[in-house]
Scaffold this motif. Structure first.
Motif, PDB file in Angstrom:
ATOM      1  N   ALA A 117       0.801  -1.516  -0.218  1.00 45.22           N
ATOM      2  CA  ALA A 117       0.066   0.113   0.515  1.00 45.22           C
ATOM      3  C   ALA A 117       1.127   1.272   0.271  1.00 45.22           C
ATOM      4  O   ALA A 117       0.936   2.492  -0.602  1.00 45.22           O
ATOM      5  CB  ALA A 117      -0.585  -0.067   0.946  1.00 45.22           C
ATOM      6  N   TRP A 118       2.454   1.101   0.801  1.00 46.34           N
ATOM      7  CA  TRP A 118       3.118   2.240   0.238  1.00 46.34           C
ATOM      8  C   TRP A 118       3.600   2.398  -0.581  1.00 46.34           C
ATOM      9  O   TRP A 118       3.767   3.627  -0.719  1.00 46.34           O
ATOM     10  CB  TRP A 118       4.253   1.834   1.891  1.00 46.34           C
ATOM     11  N   GLY A 119       3.785   1.597  -1.083  1.00 42.66           N
ATOM     12  CA  GLY A 119       4.191   1.510  -2.866  1.00 42.66           C
ATOM     13  C   GLY A 119       3.406   2.318  -3.721  1.00 42.66           C
ATOM     14  O   GLY A 119       3.853   2.989  -4.388  1.00 42.66           O
ATOM     15  N   VAL A 120       2.266   2.436  -3.158  1.00 47.10           N
ATOM     16  CA  VAL A 120       1.499   2.954  -4.078  1.00 47.10           C
ATOM     17  C   VAL A 120       0.880   4.192  -3.815  1.00 47.10           C
ATOM     18  O   VAL A 120       1.116   5.455  -4.415  1.00 47.10           O
ATOM     19  CB  VAL A 120      -0.373   2.190  -4.474  1.00 47.10           C
ATOM     20  N   VAL A 121       0.818   4.695  -2.497  1.00 46.78           N
ATOM     21  CA  VAL A 121       0.728   5.942  -1.622  1.00 46.78           C
ATOM     22  C   VAL A 121       2.442   6.934  -2.104  1.00 46.78           C
ATOM     23  O   VAL A 121       1.517   7.759  -2.587  1.00 46.78           O
ATOM     24  CB  VAL A 121       0.473   5.183  -0.493  1.00 46.78           C
ATOM     25  N   ILE A 122       3.164   6.533  -1.987  1.00 50.81           N
ATOM     26  CA  ILE A 122       4.385   7.109  -2.348  1.00 50.81           C
ATOM     27  C   ILE A 122       3.975   7.291  -4.157  1.00 50.81           C
ATOM     28  O   ILE A 122       4.328   8.875  -4.780  1.00 50.81           O
ATOM     29  CB  ILE A 122       5.134   6.158  -2.478  1.00 50.81           C
ATOM     30  N   GLU A 123       3.652   6.527  -5.227  1.00 49.17           N
ATOM     31  CA  GLU A 123       3.294   6.870  -6.723  1.00 49.17           C
ATOM     32  C   GLU A 123       2.246   8.082  -6.770  1.00 49.17           C
ATOM     33  O   GLU A 123       2.564   8.932  -7.027  1.00 49.17           O
ATOM     34  CB  GLU A 123       3.250   5.953  -7.162  1.00 49.17           C
ATOM     35  N   VAL A 124       1.141   8.369  -5.483  1.00 47.52           N
ATOM     36  CA  VAL A 124       0.421   9.366  -5.294  1.00 47.52           C
ATOM     37  C   VAL A 124       0.817  10.714  -4.759  1.00 47.52           C
ATOM     38  O   VAL A 124       0.013  11.448  -5.160  1.00 47.52           O
ATOM     39  CB  VAL A 124      -0.748   8.896  -4.701  1.00 47.52           C
ATOM     40  N   VAL A 125       1.722  11.104  -4.123  1.00 51.10           N
ATOM     41  CA  VAL A 125       1.749  11.795  -3.584  1.00 51.10           C
ATOM     42  C   VAL A 125       3.093  12.348  -4.495  1.00 51.10           C
ATOM     43  O   VAL A 125       3.981  13.245  -4.489  1.00 51.10           O
ATOM     44  CB  VAL A 125       2.786  11.484  -2.264  1.00 51.10           C
ATOM     45  N   GLN A 126       3.732  11.074  -5.533  1.00 51.15           N
ATOM     46  CA  GLN A 126       5.056  12.087  -6.128  1.00 51.15           C
ATOM     47  C   GLN A 126       5.097  13.227  -7.270  1.00 51.15           C
ATOM     48  O   GLN A 126       5.334  14.441  -6.839  1.00 51.15           O
ATOM     49  CB  GLN A 126       5.359  11.403  -6.328  1.00 51.15           C
ATOM     50  N   PRO A 127       3.879  12.974  -7.209  1.00 52.00           N
ATOM     51  CA  PRO A 127       3.376  14.975  -8.005  1.00 52.00           C
ATOM     52  C   PRO A 127       3.782  16.127  -7.255  1.00 52.00           C
ATOM     53  O   PRO A 127       3.712  16.878  -7.869  1.00 52.00           O
ATOM     54  CB  PRO A 127       1.937  14.238  -8.531  1.00 52.00           C
ATOM     55  N   TRP A 128       3.368  16.234  -6.221  1.00 55.83           N
ATOM     56  CA  TRP A 128       3.255  17.168  -5.359  1.00 55.83           C
ATOM     57  C   TRP A 128       4.748  17.486  -4.345  1.00 55.83           C
ATOM     58  O   TRP A 128       4.862  18.694  -3.326  1.00 55.83           O
ATOM     59  CB  TRP A 128       2.476  16.596  -3.561  1.00 55.83           C
ATOM     60  N   VAL A 129       5.811  16.436  -4.580  1.00 57.56           N
ATOM     61  CA  VAL A 129       7.118  16.675  -5.169  1.00 57.56           C
ATOM     62  C   VAL A 129       7.778  17.250  -6.008  1.00 57.56           C
ATOM     63  O   VAL A 129       9.030  17.247  -5.784  1.00 57.56           O
ATOM     64  CB  VAL A 129       7.420  15.541  -4.060  1.00 57.56           C
ATOM     65  N   GLY A 130       7.258  17.398  -7.225  1.00 59.28           N
ATOM     66  CA  GLY A 130       7.932  17.521  -7.829  1.00 59.28           C
ATOM     67  C   GLY A 130       8.292  16.312  -9.150  1.00 59.28           C
ATOM     68  O   GLY A 130       9.146  16.525 -10.026  1.00 59.28           O
ATOM     69  N   ARG A 131       8.187  15.607  -8.913  1.00 64.23           N
ATOM     70  CA  ARG A 131       8.104  13.985  -9.560  1.00 64.23           C
ATOM     71  C   ARG A 131       6.210  13.477 -10.092  1.00 64.23           C
ATOM     72  O   ARG A 131       5.743  13.981  -9.603  1.00 64.23           O
ATOM     73  CB  ARG A 131       8.456  12.954  -8.464  1.00 64.23           C
ATOM     74  N   SER A 132       7.033  12.452 -10.578  1.00 65.92           N
ATOM     75  CA  SER A 132       6.016  12.027 -11.245  1.00 65.92           C
ATOM     76  C   SER A 132       5.411  10.460 -11.182  1.00 65.92           C
ATOM     77  O   SER A 132       6.530   9.928 -11.714  1.00 65.92           O
ATOM     78  CB  SER A 132       5.824  12.379 -13.460  1.00 65.92           C
ATOM     79  N   GLY A 133       4.426  10.527 -10.595  1.00 69.61           N
ATOM     80  CA  GLY A 133       4.061   9.259  -9.775  1.00 69.61           C
ATOM     81  C   GLY A 133       3.725   8.524 -11.129  1.00 69.61           C
ATOM     82  O   GLY A 133       2.640   9.013 -11.949  1.00 69.61           O
ATOM     83  N   ASN A 134       3.234   7.078 -11.481  1.00 74.51           N
ATOM     84  CA  ASN A 134       2.673   6.503 -12.533  1.00 74.51           C
ATOM     85  C   ASN A 134       2.772   5.026 -11.670  1.00 74.51           C
ATOM     86  O   ASN A 134       3.479   4.594 -11.538  1.00 74.51           O
ATOM     87  CB  ASN A 134       3.392   6.358 -13.256  1.00 74.51           C
ATOM     88  N   ILE A 135       1.685   4.762 -12.488  1.00 68.93           N
ATOM     89  CA  ILE A 135       1.345   3.254 -11.903  1.00 68.93           C
ATOM     90  C   ILE A 135       2.475   2.173 -12.330  1.00 68.93           C
ATOM     91  O   ILE A 135       2.295   0.747 -12.066  1.00 68.93           O
ATOM     92  CB  ILE A 135      -0.221   2.527 -13.228  1.00 68.93           C
ATOM     93  N   SER A 136       2.725   2.163 -14.086  1.00 68.27           N
ATOM     94  CA  SER A 136       3.993   1.407 -13.718  1.00 68.27           C
ATOM     95  C   SER A 136       5.036   1.266 -12.836  1.00 68.27           C
ATOM     96  O   SER A 136       6.082  -0.215 -12.490  1.00 68.27           O
ATOM     97  CB  SER A 136       4.622   1.647 -15.144  1.00 68.27           C
ATOM     98  N   ASP A 137       5.465   2.377 -12.034  1.00 66.86           N
ATOM     99  CA  ASP A 137       5.946   2.654 -10.746  1.00 66.86           C
ATOM    100  C   ASP A 137       5.404   1.431  -9.921  1.00 66.86           C
ATOM    101  O   ASP A 137       6.353   1.481  -9.035  1.00 66.86           O
ATOM    102  CB  ASP A 137       6.839   3.754 -10.304  1.00 66.86           C
TER     103      ASP A 137
END
Length: 111
Positions: free
Chosen positions: A67-87
């Motif tokens: 779950a944390w691995g998914v949450v991190i991807e959701v949070v990434q756009p707020w810190v200048g990274r692009s979260g995506n489903i493949s990550d």
């Protein structure tokens, strides 16, 4: 080694891996590089202490890490990274590989 002390060390190791993985997941990234292998390796290493730990906590903690691995991807756009489903998928693969490797070793090293 006393069981309680072993569990404490496993918990500390798992938390350290999760903290390092979280920091790395939120740090700036070279935009031209694929980092899927790093995701798999990081989550593989993060789940290993849990996977070799107490049976009663293995599945709940592994699910929490997924779950944390998914949450991190959701949070990434707020810190200048692009979260995506493949990550997120690579994170899940790392957790599942770690659980599988630990299961294999536990099963084949029983005496």
């Amino acid at each position: 080694m006393e069981r309680r002390a072993l569990h404490r060390k496993i918990t500390i190791a798992a938390l350290m891996f999760v903290v390092v993985t979280t920091i790395a997941s939120l740090a700036p990234l070279d935009p031209g590089r694929s980092d899927k292998a790093f995701h798999v390796i990081a989550y593989f290493l993060a789940v290993l202490p849990v996977a070799f730990g107490s049976r009663q906590f293995r599945l709940p903690l592994a699910c929490a890490l997924m779950a944390w691995g998914v949450v991190i991807e959701v949070v990434q756009p707020w810190v200048g990274r692009s979260g995506n489903i493949s990550d997120a998928a690579a994170n899940l693969v790392g957790v599942l590989l770690g659980l599988g490797v630990a299961h294999f070793f536990r099963r084949n090293t029983r005496q």
